[in-house]
Design a protein around this motif. Structure first.
Motif, PDB file in Angstrom:
ATOM      1  N   PHE A   1       0.867  -1.167   0.000  1.00  0.00           N
ATOM      2  CA  PHE A   1       0.000   0.000   0.000  1.00  0.00           C
ATOM      3  C   PHE A   1       0.906   1.220   0.000  1.00  0.00           C
ATOM      4  O   PHE A   1       1.682   1.422   0.942  1.00  0.00           O
ATOM      5  N   VAL A   2       0.836   2.014  -1.055  1.00  0.00           N
ATOM      6  CA  VAL A   2       1.760   3.134  -1.243  1.00  0.00           C
ATOM      7  C   VAL A   2       1.032   4.458  -1.018  1.00  0.00           C
ATOM      8  O   VAL A   2      -0.037   4.700  -1.583  1.00  0.00           O
ATOM      9  N   VAL A   3       1.630   5.302  -0.181  1.00  0.00           N
ATOM     10  CA  VAL A   3       1.052   6.606   0.133  1.00  0.00           C
ATOM     11  C   VAL A   3       1.963   7.699  -0.424  1.00  0.00           C
ATOM     12  O   VAL A   3       3.129   7.460  -0.721  1.00  0.00           O
ATOM     13  N   PRO A   4       1.450   8.911  -0.577  1.00  0.00           N
ATOM     14  CA  PRO A   4       2.315  10.017  -1.011  1.00  0.00           C
ATOM     15  C   PRO A   4       3.397  10.282   0.031  1.00  0.00           C
ATOM     16  O   PRO A   4       3.173  10.103   1.233  1.00  0.00           O
ATOM     17  N   ALA A   5       4.558  10.712  -0.419  1.00  0.00           N
ATOM     18  CA  ALA A   5       5.636  11.067   0.505  1.00  0.00           C
ATOM     19  C   ALA A   5       5.344  12.429   1.132  1.00  0.00           C
ATOM     20  O   ALA A   5       4.746  13.299   0.508  1.00  0.00           O
ATOM     21  N   GLY A   6       5.744  12.598   2.386  1.00  0.00           N
ATOM     22  CA  GLY A   6       5.600  13.901   3.022  1.00  0.00           C
ATOM     23  C   GLY A   6       4.686  13.893   4.234  1.00  0.00           C
ATOM     24  O   GLY A   6       3.831  13.016   4.400  1.00  0.00           O
ATOM     25  N   GLU A   7       4.873  14.906   5.076  1.00  0.00           N
ATOM     26  CA  GLU A   7       4.160  15.009   6.350  1.00  0.00           C
ATOM     27  C   GLU A   7       2.648  15.105   6.170  1.00  0.00           C
ATOM     28  O   GLU A   7       1.871  14.691   7.039  1.00  0.00           O
ATOM     29  N   ALA A   8       2.197  15.632   5.028  1.00  0.00           N
ATOM     30  CA  ALA A   8       0.758  15.771   4.795  1.00  0.00           C
ATOM     31  C   ALA A   8       0.043  14.428   4.742  1.00  0.00           C
ATOM     32  O   ALA A   8      -1.184  14.363   4.877  1.00  0.00           O
ATOM     33  N   THR A   9       0.794  13.345   4.571  1.00  0.00           N
ATOM     34  CA  THR A   9       0.199  12.008   4.518  1.00  0.00           C
ATOM     35  C   THR A   9      -0.329  11.568   5.877  1.00  0.00           C
ATOM     36  O   THR A   9      -1.204  10.700   5.960  1.00  0.00           O
ATOM     37  N   LYS A  10       0.178  12.162   6.961  1.00  0.00           N
ATOM     38  CA  LYS A  10      -0.329  11.821   8.298  1.00  0.00           C
ATOM     39  C   LYS A  10      -1.654  12.552   8.517  1.00  0.00           C
ATOM     40  O   LYS A  10      -1.750  13.505   9.276  1.00  0.00           O
ATOM     41  N   SER A  11      -2.698  12.052   7.839  1.00  0.00           N
ATOM     42  CA  SER A  11      -3.991  12.730   7.824  1.00  0.00           C
ATOM     43  C   SER A  11      -5.126  11.735   8.005  1.00  0.00           C
ATOM     44  O   SER A  11      -4.961  10.528   7.807  1.00  0.00           O
ATOM     45  N   PHE A  12      -6.292  12.254   8.371  1.00  0.00           N
ATOM     46  CA  PHE A  12      -7.475  11.400   8.471  1.00  0.00           C
ATOM     47  C   PHE A  12      -7.779  10.741   7.129  1.00  0.00           C
ATOM     48  O   PHE A  12      -8.188   9.581   7.074  1.00  0.00           O
ATOM     49  N   ALA A  13      -7.582  11.491   6.046  1.00  0.00           N
ATOM     50  CA  ALA A  13      -7.919  10.948   4.721  1.00  0.00           C
ATOM     51  C   ALA A  13      -7.057   9.740   4.386  1.00  0.00           C
ATOM     52  O   ALA A  13      -7.564   8.707   3.910  1.00  0.00           O
ATOM     53  N   GLU A  14      -5.745   9.824   4.625  1.00  0.00           N
ATOM     54  CA  GLU A  14      -4.863   8.694   4.323  1.00  0.00           C
ATOM     55  C   GLU A  14      -5.073   7.546   5.306  1.00  0.00           C
ATOM     56  O   GLU A  14      -4.965   6.373   4.936  1.00  0.00           O
ATOM     57  N   LEU A  15      -5.381   7.866   6.548  1.00  0.00           N
ATOM     58  CA  LEU A  15      -5.691   6.808   7.514  1.00  0.00           C
ATOM     59  C   LEU A  15      -6.921   6.023   7.069  1.00  0.00           C
ATOM     60  O   LEU A  15      -6.919   4.785   7.091  1.00  0.00           O
ATOM     61  N   GLU A  16      -7.955   6.728   6.645  1.00  0.00           N
ATOM     62  CA  GLU A  16      -9.165   6.052   6.187  1.00  0.00           C
ATOM     63  C   GLU A  16      -8.872   5.182   4.967  1.00  0.00           C
ATOM     64  O   GLU A  16      -9.354   4.044   4.860  1.00  0.00           O
TER      65      GLU A  16
END
Length: 375
Positions: free
Chosen positions: A76-91
């Motif tokens: 499961f690949v997420v965008p790089a960067g601090e903005a990834t620590k978000s409710f949207a990416e957690l969901e």
């Protein structure tokens, strides 16, 4: 950075009763990840969480190691960067785990820096009320700090790491070879957390770093020993205070100022976490000097070492838009160590002599911040 392949395998235990685990530190350990995971959960499956940058560099090797050990896995690949620590990416991650029908005994594997580890660990802590979790940190900062101790979480508009859970990993696998691809800026940012352990309660380690910083940045045994010393220090604190009810708060030296700076700058890369912590630690020493706790020469020594390795140590070194004292104070008021509205700071009586200072007056901090912007 070069890596010396003579780096020995080091093991650091984290003693937490039935939640105890080991931190493995050495060269070439990524290739062993499949065997270690298969031994942890025979017949289990894995979800590897990583970001786009790390996926290009290290995901194929990890997936090959898992396949070789006959561990069924998907990524499961997420965008790089601090903005990834978000409710949207957690969901999005939670939905992927449930869609894959992973069970409680299956494992979520974090392959990446602190952002990936915090996000993946949070998901592991809440899906099916707690799944197995393994950390494979790929940055120095994550290797010596966020991958150890079980803190997980995401950011909100109110501040950093304000939503999360404590969820310990099954083991932490630190392959020093992975740092060979780390940009110099991020290697230096991670080094700020290494320095922190000397400043908290180990002046001998800080002196060793002053003498050996070039060897640490060159890689090899000195780097591995610096990582191991940092992990030992954190393991001791976590074992004594897992949920930060007491002295574990000392690990936040520099973080109250640092987190406020990160939020003020915005989580877009203008100031990465370790850089903010470096400034925050130097500020904590200067405030401690102002309050009469710390010798001025110790504050100067800390600032000198941070600058010597290319780190920031001064509020004037951040973008002008992030230096507003009133905004910084408001952001500090959202810190997790605030109790009944009173701000708690980690201050120091000198190098290796940090302490928890309760009820630091807001007007004192406000005046200090005003002075810092004018240095």
């Amino acid at each position: 950075m070069t890596v010396d392949d003579t780096t020995p395998l080091l093991t650091v235990p984290v003693s937490l009763g039935d939640r105890s685990y080991d931190i493995f530190i050495g060269s070439g350990l990524l290739a062993e990840a499949g065997e270690r995971l298969a031994g942890l959960a025979p017949g289990g499956r894995a979800m590897v969480v990583t970001d786009e940058t790390v996926a290009e560099r290290h995901l194929p090797a990890l997936m090959a190691a898992l396949e070789s050990a006959k561990v069924p896995a998907e990524a499961f690949v997420v965008p790089a960067g601090e903005a990834t620590k978000s409710f949207a990416e957690l969901e999005r991650l939670v939905d992927a785990v449930l869609t894959a029908r992973l069970e409680r005994g299956d494992t979520i594997v974090a392959l990446g820096g602190g952002v990936v580890g915090d996000l993946a660990g949070f998901a592991a802590g809440i899906v099916r009320r707690g799944m197995a979790f393994v950390q494979i940190p790929t940055t120095l900062l994550a290797q010596v700090d966020s991958s150890v101790g079980g803190k997980t979480g995401i950011n909100t508009a109110h501040g950093k790491n304000l939503v999360g859970v404590f969820h310990q990993p099954q083991f932490v696998l630190i392959d020093t070879d992975l740092l060979a691809t780390l940009p110099p800026r991020h290697l230096k940012a991670g080094y700020a957390e290494v320095v922190k352990y000397g400043l908290i309660d180990d002046p001998v380690f800080f002196g060793w770093l002053e003498a050996n910083a070039p060897a640490v940045f060159a890689g090899g045994p000195a780097l591995a020993e610096a990582i191991a010393a940092s992990c030992r220090a954190k393991a001791r604190v976590v074992a004594a205070d897992e949920r930060e009810a007491g002295n574990r708060a000392l690990l936040n030296l520099g973080h109250t100022f640092g987190h406020a700076l990160e939020a003020a700058v915005g989580y877009g890369g203008d100031l990465v976490h370790g850089e903010a912590v470096a400034i925050g630690m130097a500020m904590a020493f200067r405030l401690s000097t102002l309050l009469g706790f710390c010798p001025a020469e110790d504050a100067v020594r800390v600032e000198r070492h941070l600058h010597a390795v290319g780190l920031l140590a001064d509020l004037t070194e951040v973008p002008a838009t992030a230096r507003d004292p009133a905004r910084l104070l408001a952001l500090m008021a959202q810190d997790k160590k605030v109790q009944r509205g009173a701000l708690t700071l980690i201050l120091t009586r000198g190098i290796g002599r940090s302490f928890i200072a309760h009820d630091v007056a807001a007007d004192v901090i406000a005046d200090f911040l005003e002075d810092e912007t004018a240095r």
